[in-house]
Scaffold this motif. Structure first.
Motif, PDB file in Angstrom:
ATOM      1  N   TYR A 154       2.829 -19.454  31.945  1.00  0.00           N
ATOM      2  CA  TYR A 154       1.632 -18.838  31.855  1.00  0.00           C
ATOM      3  C   TYR A 154       1.788 -17.811  30.711  1.00  0.00           C
ATOM      4  CZ  TYR A 154       0.166 -20.894  36.402  1.00  0.00           C
ATOM      5  OH  TYR A 154      -0.129 -21.828  37.295  1.00  0.00           O
ATOM      6  N   LYS A 155       0.885 -17.834  29.571  1.00  0.00           N
ATOM      7  CA  LYS A 155       0.912 -16.861  28.734  1.00  0.00           C
ATOM      8  C   LYS A 155      -0.349 -15.866  28.609  1.00  0.00           C
ATOM      9  CE  LYS A 155       0.866 -17.720  24.395  1.00  0.00           C
ATOM     10  NZ  LYS A 155       1.131 -18.274  22.764  1.00  0.00           N
ATOM     11  N   PHE A 156      -0.394 -14.754  28.597  1.00  0.00           N
ATOM     12  CA  PHE A 156      -1.367 -13.821  28.250  1.00  0.00           C
ATOM     13  C   PHE A 156      -1.296 -12.584  27.262  1.00  0.00           C
ATOM     14  CE2 PHE A 156      -0.765 -10.154  31.038  1.00  0.00           C
ATOM     15  CZ  PHE A 156       0.225 -10.749  32.087  1.00  0.00           C
ATOM     16  N   THR A 157      -1.981 -11.906  26.759  1.00  0.00           N
ATOM     17  CA  THR A 157      -1.884 -10.682  25.790  1.00  0.00           C
ATOM     18  C   THR A 157      -2.387  -9.622  26.442  1.00  0.00           C
ATOM     19  OG1 THR A 157      -2.089 -12.341  23.962  1.00  0.00           O
ATOM     20  CG2 THR A 157      -1.985  -9.954  23.614  1.00  0.00           C
ATOM     21  N   LYS A 202       2.741 -11.665  27.059  1.00  0.00           N
ATOM     22  CA  LYS A 202       3.407 -11.726  28.380  1.00  0.00           C
ATOM     23  C   LYS A 202       3.743 -13.082  28.735  1.00  0.00           C
ATOM     24  CE  LYS A 202       3.142  -7.155  29.335  1.00  0.00           C
ATOM     25  NZ  LYS A 202       4.366  -6.163  29.479  1.00  0.00           N
ATOM     26  N   ILE A 203       4.655 -13.515  29.547  1.00  0.00           N
ATOM     27  CA  ILE A 203       4.758 -14.958  29.839  1.00  0.00           C
ATOM     28  C   ILE A 203       5.243 -14.638  31.580  1.00  0.00           C
ATOM     29  CG2 ILE A 203       7.275 -15.107  29.527  1.00  0.00           C
ATOM     30  CD1 ILE A 203       5.891 -17.959  28.086  1.00  0.00           C
ATOM     31  N   LYS A 243       1.796 -25.653  23.209  1.00  0.00           N
ATOM     32  CA  LYS A 243       2.940 -25.096  22.695  1.00  0.00           C
ATOM     33  C   LYS A 243       4.081 -24.334  23.683  1.00  0.00           C
ATOM     34  CE  LYS A 243       0.500 -23.128  18.810  1.00  0.00           C
ATOM     35  NZ  LYS A 243       0.043 -22.073  17.891  1.00  0.00           N
ATOM     36  N   LEU A 244       3.498 -24.316  24.993  1.00  0.00           N
ATOM     37  CA  LEU A 244       4.094 -23.887  26.059  1.00  0.00           C
ATOM     38  C   LEU A 244       5.342 -24.851  26.479  1.00  0.00           C
ATOM     39  CD1 LEU A 244       1.800 -21.514  27.844  1.00  0.00           C
ATOM     40  CD2 LEU A 244       3.700 -20.694  26.691  1.00  0.00           C
TER      41      LEU A 244
END
Lengths: 153, 68
Positions: free
Chosen positions: A17-20, A30-31, B19-20
């Motif tokens: 998951y990725k967020f800012t 952030k990952i 992209k992940l």
């Protein structure tokens, strides 16, 4: 989680998951990663900063963006998403320092009522044993799973 | 990218990001994984749980003991 949280992106397996994070220090990516461990059905949750330019990851940095609760609530929210996809999974997590592990413990405590609706949670104590989570007790790591997985009867 | 709506407040809208995918087979935080594996190796809750669960001869009383 009733706390504010960031919108996040994920790959289709819902293991990343990725967020800012947004705050006075700017935007910080952030990952969150869920990786299989050596134990069957147990996944390690880890998260940190992600530098998209250098493609590097850092779980030791101190962002100091004034949004610690929001970041932790977002990470906690990914746990709910992850177990929706993998309902038999156990998830373990620990901080990169004892201070951060303590921060996780506080985050769990603050949301314990809501977490306990769906999960059973354990702490790894100084006797190197898993025990059911006790508020205000220090642990080296945490482990949780959906209530249906524990107890096994 | 496409968005997937989930129905409760615990999980916000998830946006899938292809992209992940490139990170799927990488361990992004190897020290954390190593630490987790070390703890799991020296503790017996999950292993014992599965061992007992997979053993159909395990008495219920013994499983009750493990859960405590």
């Amino acid at each position: 989680m009733k706390q504010a949280k960031y919108v996040y992106r994920s790959e289709e397996q819902l293991r990343l998951y990725k967020f800012t994070s947004e705050g006075p220090k700017g935007s910080v990516q952030k990952i969150v990663e869920y990786k299989e461990t050596s134990a069957k059905n147990v996944y390690n949750l880890a998260f940190g900063d992600y530098d998209e330019i250098t493609q590097s990851f850092d779980d030791m940095s101190i962002t100091d963006n004034g949004d610690c609760s929001k970041v932790l609530a977002t990470v906690a929210s990914t746990v709910f998403a992850f177990v929706r996809k993998y309902p038999e999974a156990w998830v373990t997590a620990s901080g990169s320092t004892s201070g951060r592990t303590r921060l996780y413990r506080i985050g769990i405590t603050n949301n314990l009522a809501e977490i306990s609706e769906e999960f059973v949670i354990f702490g790894y104590n100084s006797q190197r044993e898993w025990e059911q989570f006790v508020v205000d007790k220090d642990y080296q790591a945490f482990l949780l799973t959906k209530k249906g997985n524990w107890p096994p009867l | 990218m496409k968005a997937k709506e989930l129905s409760d407040s615990k999980v916000p809208t998830i946006i899938f990001d292809t992209k992940l995918n490139k990170f799927r087979d990488k361990v992004l935080f190897p020290e954390k994984l190593e630490k987790a594996n070390k703890i799991l190796a020296e503790s017996d809750l999950p292993d014992l749980y599965y061992k007992l669960l997979n053993d159909t001869n395990t008495p219920k009383k013994e499983l009750e003991t493990v859960k405590k």
